[in-house]
Design a protein around this motif. Structure first.
Motif, short mmCIF file in Angstrom:
data_model
loop_
_atom_site.label_atom_id
_atom_site.label_comp_id
_atom_site.label_asym_id
_atom_site.label_seq_id
_atom_site.Cartn_x
_atom_site.Cartn_y
_atom_site.Cartn_z
N LYS A 241 -40.16 -118.37 40.59
CA LYS A 241 -40.51 -119.07 39.36
C LYS A 241 -40.35 -118.17 38.15
N ALA A 242 -40.86 -116.91 38.27
CA ALA A 242 -40.73 -115.96 37.16
C ALA A 242 -39.26 -115.65 36.87
N ALA A 243 -38.46 -115.52 37.95
CA ALA A 243 -37.03 -115.24 37.76
C ALA A 243 -36.33 -116.40 37.07
N VAL A 244 -36.70 -117.63 37.45
CA VAL A 244 -36.10 -118.80 36.82
C VAL A 244 -36.44 -118.86 35.34
N ILE A 245 -37.72 -118.65 35.02
CA ILE A 245 -38.15 -118.69 33.61
C ILE A 245 -37.47 -117.58 32.81
N SER A 246 -37.44 -116.36 33.41
CA SER A 246 -36.81 -115.23 32.70
C SER A 246 -35.32 -115.47 32.52
N GLY A 247 -34.67 -116.03 33.57
CA GLY A 247 -33.24 -116.30 33.46
C GLY A 247 -32.93 -117.31 32.37
#
Length: 392
Positions: A161-167
């Motif tokens: 989830k954090a990777a998706v938001i950061s991406g």
């Protein structure tokens, strides 16, 4: 200044629309990846929990409560089931077996799926783990809970989830910066063309749009515009040359004609009618000569030949002379002619041409205005600029 024009340009607005559309598509893809991954991870743990629950339920049906308790103890002792949690309680919720000390107080249902935070760390953990469990109630009233520590799985989905938001955020930032840089370059080239256009309007056709040497579409546009300006300058030069040639070619015969008429006017006259005719002819020729003289002066001014002869003149004095000249003609038409405004309105230019321009405007106002009207010649300094206006 350039940044403000960049942010308000149509190119930047189109870039924002493209970024928004691209961001929505990317967000949808990343969200699908996140939900699919999270669902897959949860489904694997759910299948393992369900398989273990059915196994224990079968043991209860075959061997009763004691056989189930013995199997639970075997599972707890087996390291391959270290992440599993078990608890069997009687109808009064007293613990009969398992590695949980008591039935979770946060669990209110008696069957189905549930998730809860353990009240204390398990033997193989240091923190209170997040547990997902399957609940069931036997006909005797005993209740069984079979679960699994899903803290790692939950942490994994949080990382996704954090990777998706950061991406997505990074994509928006990079796209925004890229759009500003591209738009800034586009606006800079357009502003260069606009600045050259303003310089041409203010000073003449000798200015040209600078080239960057990149040979891109903007350079090609600038080259075409420069070629167009070259062509316009050539045509304007030809027009000026023609006007100048016409003025010079007609000046001589008209001057000769006027000389002959003037000689006849001052010589022996046949009658008063002939004198009047000659006088009118001389006046007309004088007007033609003034026109061609003005054409010559305009051509010289536009070719920078007469600007050295420019002088600071007072528009009020010139306007007063024009009004005095046309006052009699105005009275014949019943028109009142007057000068109003400031006492001194200074401007740098050719006095004769300014006089001719004002005279033409006043003459047109008298001829084409309503009978018995009033023509007002106003002179004023408006915002530091000299202004003259003729109103009927």
């Amino acid at each position: 200044m350039l940044l403000a024009k960049t942010l308000t340009s149509s190119t930047f607005k189109l870039a924002l629309i493209a970024i928004g559309t691209f961001g929505v598509v990317v967000s949808a893809i990343f969200s699908y990846v996140y939900l699919s991954t999270s669902s897959y991870v949860r489904s694997r743990s759910d299948r393992a929990i369900m398989t273990e629950y059915l196994s224990l339920e079968g043991a209860y049906e075959r061997s009763g409560r004691d056989g189930l308790i013995a199997l639970i103890q075997q599972r707890i002792a087996d390291k391959s089931f270290a992440d599993n949690v078990y608890i069997l309680v009687d109808p009064s919720s007293a613990a009969l077996g398992g590695n949980l000390k008591a039935w979770p107080s946060t669990v209110k249902t008696t069957r189905g799926w549930t998730e809860f935070r353990a009240s204390e760390p398990l033997p193989n953990t240091t923190n209170r783990p997040l547990l997902r469990a399957m609940l069931g109630t036997f006909p005797s009233g005993d209740r069984l809970l079979v679960g699994m520590d899903i803290s790692d799985l939950d942490g994994f989905t949080d990382q996704i989830k954090a990777a998706v938001i950061s991406g997505v955020a990074l994509i928006f930032v990079v796209a925004g910066v890229a759009s500003i840089l591209v738009t800034r370059r586009t606006v800079g080239r357009i502003e260069s063309i606009n600045a050259t256009s303003r310089a041409i309007m203010l000073s003449g056709l000798d200015k040209r749009i600078p080239l960057c040497g990149s040979n891109d579409e903007w350079d090609r546009v600038a080259e075409n515009l420069n070629l167009m300006l070259d062509r316009i300058e050539t045509l304007m030069g030809e027009v000026k040359q023609v006007s100048d040639n016409v003025a010079h070619d007609l000046r001589t015969p008209l001057t000769r004609m006027r000389g002959r008429l003037e000689k006849a006017y001052h010589g022996q006259r046949i009658g008063e009618q002939d004198q009047l005719l000659i006088g009118d002819t001389i006046a007309d020729l004088d007007a033609v000569l003034r026109i061609f003289s003005s054409l010559t002066r305009i051509a010289q001014i536009e070719t920078q030949a007469r600007k050295g002869a420019f002088r600071t003149v007072n528009l009020v004095e010139i306007a007063s002379e024009v009004v005095e000249l046309y006052d009699a003609a105005a009275e014949q038409d019943g028109t009142r002619l007057s000068v109003v405004g400031d006492r001194e309105v200074l401007v740098t230019g050719d006095r004769d041409l300014i006089f001719d321009a004002i005279a033409n405007l006043v003459d047109n106002a008298i001829k084409h205005g309503r009978a018995g009207g009033q023509v007002v010649v106003a002179n004023e300094n408006m915002d530091g600029r000299p202004v003259i206006s003729i109103a009927e």
